[in-house]
Each structure stands twice: as structure tokens, then as C-alpha cells.
Design a protein around this motif. Structure first.
Motif, PDB file in Angstrom:
ATOM      1  N   LEU A  47      22.903  42.416  92.569  1.00 35.98           N
ATOM      2  CA  LEU A  47      22.465  41.276  93.370  1.00 35.98           C
ATOM      3  C   LEU A  47      21.082  41.525  93.965  1.00 35.98           C
ATOM      4  O   LEU A  47      20.255  40.620  94.040  1.00 35.98           O
ATOM      5  N   THR A  48      20.851  42.764  94.399  1.00 31.08           N
ATOM      6  CA  THR A  48      19.560  43.097  94.997  1.00 31.08           C
ATOM      7  C   THR A  48      18.439  42.952  93.969  1.00 31.08           C
ATOM      8  O   THR A  48      17.388  42.369  94.254  1.00 31.08           O
ATOM      9  N   ARG A  49      18.667  43.462  92.751  1.00 31.83           N
ATOM     10  CA  ARG A  49      17.632  43.347  91.716  1.00 31.83           C
ATOM     11  C   ARG A  49      17.381  41.878  91.371  1.00 31.83           C
ATOM     12  O   ARG A  49      16.238  41.455  91.191  1.00 31.83           O
TER      13      ARG A  49
ATOM     14  N   GLN B 272      17.824  39.320  93.311  1.00 26.20           N
ATOM     15  CA  GLN B 272      17.142  38.664  94.432  1.00 26.20           C
ATOM     16  C   GLN B 272      15.653  39.035  94.448  1.00 26.20           C
ATOM     17  O   GLN B 272      14.803  38.171  94.714  1.00 26.20           O
ATOM     18  N   VAL B 273      15.336  40.297  94.138  1.00 27.99           N
ATOM     19  CA  VAL B 273      13.930  40.705  94.064  1.00 27.99           C
ATOM     20  C   VAL B 273      13.205  39.894  92.993  1.00 27.99           C
ATOM     21  O   VAL B 273      12.107  39.370  93.214  1.00 27.99           O
ATOM     22  N   ALA B 274      13.826  39.791  91.817  1.00 28.20           N
ATOM     23  CA  ALA B 274      13.196  39.042  90.723  1.00 28.20           C
ATOM     24  C   ALA B 274      13.008  37.566  91.100  1.00 28.20           C
ATOM     25  O   ALA B 274      11.967  36.965  90.824  1.00 28.20           O
ATOM     26  N   LEU B 275      14.011  37.004  91.764  1.00 26.05           N
ATOM     27  CA  LEU B 275      13.933  35.590  92.156  1.00 26.05           C
ATOM     28  C   LEU B 275      12.839  35.373  93.192  1.00 26.05           C
ATOM     29  O   LEU B 275      12.059  34.410  93.117  1.00 26.05           O
ATOM     30  N   GLN B 276      12.763  36.265  94.171  1.00 26.82           N
ATOM     31  CA  GLN B 276      11.760  36.119  95.224  1.00 26.82           C
ATOM     32  C   GLN B 276      10.347  36.250  94.678  1.00 26.82           C
ATOM     33  O   GLN B 276       9.422  35.593  95.147  1.00 26.82           O
ATOM     34  N   SER B 277      10.182  37.129  93.692  1.00 22.11           N
ATOM     35  CA  SER B 277       8.841  37.271  93.121  1.00 22.11           C
ATOM     36  C   SER B 277       8.442  36.005  92.362  1.00 22.11           C
ATOM     37  O   SER B 277       7.258  35.704  92.219  1.00 22.11           O
ATOM     38  N   GLU B 278       9.452  35.246  91.908  1.00 19.55           N
ATOM     39  CA  GLU B 278       9.175  34.016  91.168  1.00 19.55           C
ATOM     40  C   GLU B 278       8.861  32.855  92.110  1.00 19.55           C
ATOM     41  O   GLU B 278       7.941  32.076  91.886  1.00 19.55           O
TER      42      GLU B 278
ATOM     43  N   GLU C  12      17.097  42.102 101.627  1.00 19.80           N
ATOM     44  CA  GLU C  12      17.851  43.012 102.502  1.00 19.80           C
ATOM     45  C   GLU C  12      19.300  42.548 102.670  1.00 19.80           C
ATOM     46  O   GLU C  12      20.208  43.364 102.828  1.00 19.80           O
ATOM     47  N   LEU C  13      19.517  41.227 102.636  1.00 17.44           N
ATOM     48  CA  LEU C  13      20.881  40.710 102.710  1.00 17.44           C
ATOM     49  C   LEU C  13      21.676  41.156 101.478  1.00 17.44           C
ATOM     50  O   LEU C  13      22.845  41.570 101.587  1.00 17.44           O
ATOM     51  N   ALA C  14      21.037  41.101 100.308  1.00 19.27           N
ATOM     52  CA  ALA C  14      21.693  41.565  99.083  1.00 19.27           C
ATOM     53  C   ALA C  14      21.943  43.071  99.154  1.00 19.27           C
ATOM     54  O   ALA C  14      22.990  43.562  98.700  1.00 19.27           O
ATOM     55  N   ALA C  15      20.997  43.798  99.725  1.00 18.19           N
ATOM     56  CA  ALA C  15      21.186  45.244  99.868  1.00 18.19           C
ATOM     57  C   ALA C  15      22.346  45.545 100.816  1.00 18.19           C
ATOM     58  O   ALA C  15      23.119  46.482 100.590  1.00 18.19           O
ATOM     59  N   ALA C  16      22.480  44.731 101.881  1.00 18.57           N
ATOM     60  CA  ALA C  16      23.594  44.921 102.829  1.00 18.57           C
ATOM     61  C   ALA C  16      24.940  44.639 102.164  1.00 18.57           C
ATOM     62  O   ALA C  16      25.978  45.144 102.604  1.00 18.57           O
ATOM     63  N   ALA C  17      24.911  43.850 101.088  1.00 18.09           N
ATOM     64  CA  ALA C  17      26.143  43.591 100.328  1.00 18.09           C
ATOM     65  C   ALA C  17      26.524  44.789  99.470  1.00 18.09           C
ATOM     66  O   ALA C  17      27.587  44.790  98.847  1.00 18.09           O
ATOM     67  N   GLN C  18      25.629  45.785  99.437  1.00 17.90           N
ATOM     68  CA  GLN C  18      25.859  47.007  98.667  1.00 17.90           C
ATOM     69  C   GLN C  18      26.044  46.685  97.189  1.00 17.90           C
ATOM     70  O   GLN C  18      26.914  47.270  96.522  1.00 17.90           O
ATOM     71  N   SER C  19      25.250  45.749  96.716  1.00 16.40           N
ATOM     72  CA  SER C  19      25.280  45.367  95.307  1.00 16.40           C
ATOM     73  C   SER C  19      23.891  45.568  94.719  1.00 16.40           C
ATOM     74  O   SER C  19      22.969  44.811  95.023  1.00 16.40           O
ATOM     75  N   ALA C  20      23.753  46.593  93.868  1.00 11.26           N
ATOM     76  CA  ALA C  20      22.452  46.859  93.247  1.00 11.26           C
ATOM     77  C   ALA C  20      22.039  45.707  92.334  1.00 11.26           C
ATOM     78  O   ALA C  20      20.868  45.337  92.266  1.00 11.26           O
TER      79      ALA C  20
END
Length: 241
Positions: free
Chosen positions: A172-174, A176-182, A162-170
Motif C-alpha cells: 500500500l505504501t509503494r 501510495q507513493v506512486a500515486l502521489q507522484s502522479e 505515512e498513513l499507508a506506512a502506519a497500516a504496516q503495508s509495504a
């Protein structure tokens, strides 16, 4: 160009990569709790359109998700595809998974993670509007009250997405999702401790305050510190295995 070479050039493109990409993206979102237990996914035509794939590709991806137990599908009136949260991995499985990482790899992962979260926090402090912070506040408070380690790790990951989403960067958000799943499930091994949970919740609140104040350097530094501390805790657990 004739014969077999020509047929090879114009043979159908492998659709498997797109199926895997769709299954991975939706699966990562489910495992991070970005999609809630029991939530109904959009209809096939609508979801395929949103993802920019054919309905055939989407159906194959949904089939893969059903096989992983992340989606259930009901037919008939009121039917559709529904999110099914995975069961928490057993502690010994998590420790075995962590054992597969060297301490150097974990430190490298922490550096990458800190770079992503720090950049996201700095951009969020420059770009986000006050209303955009509601999801972050909600997630931080849910983490502060979460009882079990899997829930805490899921909320931790959701905060950074959500922090990456608040940065309005698609992008960065993708990432971060990939990193968190790892790495996300491994955080169960450190967030089971109540003191660690409370410390992380306070760090998240501090990041939100800095983002709200537009203090981009402070927000970035706090987000980096939060992630580096978590990575250091994982390294400490790894050294005991």
C-alpha cells in the motif's frame, strides 16, 4: 538449441528496468518530501544493499537523478550524494498538465486514490501503535501552517504515504507513493486556497483521531471523504480550463 537462438537466450538481461525502478523510487520520495532538502543519502554500498541492487545499478540510478536535478554529489572528505528538492512547477505548466486529464479520468483517479487511502486508514486503526502516529501528527500540523502551495501539496502527499506506512503495508505504501507522484503536484492548484488548506488539515486531524481510537470504519470513511473532496476540487478546476 544452437547458434543465434542460443546466444539470444543467454544474452545479458537488460539492466535498464532496475535502474529506472531505483531512480523512480528515490525520485518519488524526494518530490514528496519524504527525503529532506540537503539530506545525505546512505553510502553507495549500504544503499545498494538496502535496495537489493548492485552498486553499478545504483550508480546509474544516481546519475539519472543528478540529471533530473534531484540529487547532487560531492567528492572528497564530507562528500556523498545529497537530496535537492525540485523547483515548484509553474502554475501554467500545472494547468496544462491538468488539461491532459479528462474529468472521467480524474474521477477514476479519485476512486482509486480513495480506495487506497481508505484501506490504509482502516488497517492503520487496527495495527498501529500510539508511537506510530507521531509522523502523521507532525505532518498534519506542518500542513496547517504551510504558507506556499507546493509545500502544502507535498505535505498532503506525505500524510497519505505515512498513513499507508502506519497500516504496516509495504505494498500500500509503494502504491501510495506512486500515486502521489502522479497527482501530487496538481494539488497545488487547489491547496493554494487557505480555506481549502484549513479544511484538509482538519480532515487529516480527524483521520488521526479515528486511527488512534481504533475506529477503523470511521477512519476509513474519513480518509476516503478527504481524498474524494480533493479529487472533486481538481475536477472543478479542470472544468474551468
Amino acid at each position: 538449441m544452437e547458434g543465434g537462438a542460443r546466444r539470444a537466450v543467454f544474452s545479458p538481461v537488460d539492466n535498464r528496468a532496475r535502474v529506472d525502478a531505483v531512480a523512480r523510487r528515490i525520485g518519488d520520495a524526494i518530490e514528496l518530501g519524504l527525503l529532506a532538502e540537503g539530506e545525505q543519502l546512505p553510502g553507495e554500498s549500504e544503499l545498494a544493499g538496502q535496495l537489493g541492487v548492485s552498486t553499478v545499478t545504483l550508480r546509474e540510478a544516481l546519475m539519472a537523478l543528478r540529471q533530473q536535478g534531484l540529487v547532487t554529489t560531492r567528492r572528497g572528505r564530507g562528500g556523498g550524494s545529497f537530496v535537492s528538492l525540485p523547483e515548484a512547477p509553474a502554475d501554467d505548466r500545472l494547468r496544462a498538465r491538468l488539461r491532459g486529464w479528462s474529468t472521467e479520468e480524474l474521477r477514476d483517479l479519485g476512486d482509486h486514490w480513495a480506495a487506497l487511502s481508505g484501506a490504509a486508514a482502516r488497517l492503520a486503526a487496527q495495527r498501529t501503535e500510539p508511537g506510530d502516529l507521531r509522523p502523521l501528527r507532525r505532518t498534519a500540523e506542518e500542513l496547517a501552517g504551510a504558507e506556499d502551495a507546493p509545500g502544502r501539496s507535498r505535505l498532503y502527499g506525505r500524510f497519505h504515504v505515512e498513513l499507508a506506512a502506519a497500516a504496516q503495508s509495504a505494498r500500500l505504501t509503494r502504491e501510495q507513493v506512486a500515486l502521489q507522484s502522479e497527482v501530487g503536484p496538481l494539488l497545488c492548484l487547489v491547496l493554494a486556497d487557505d480555506a481549502c488548506r484549513e479544511e484538509v488539515a482538519e480532515r487529516h486531524r480527524a483521520v488521526i483521531s479515528a486511527v488512534q481510537d481504533g475506529a477503523h470504519e470511521t477512519a476509513g470513511t474519513l480518509a476516503e471523504r478527504c481524498v474524494r473532496e480533493s479529487a472533486a476540487r481538481l475536477v472543478a478546476v479542470r472544468l474551468t480550463l
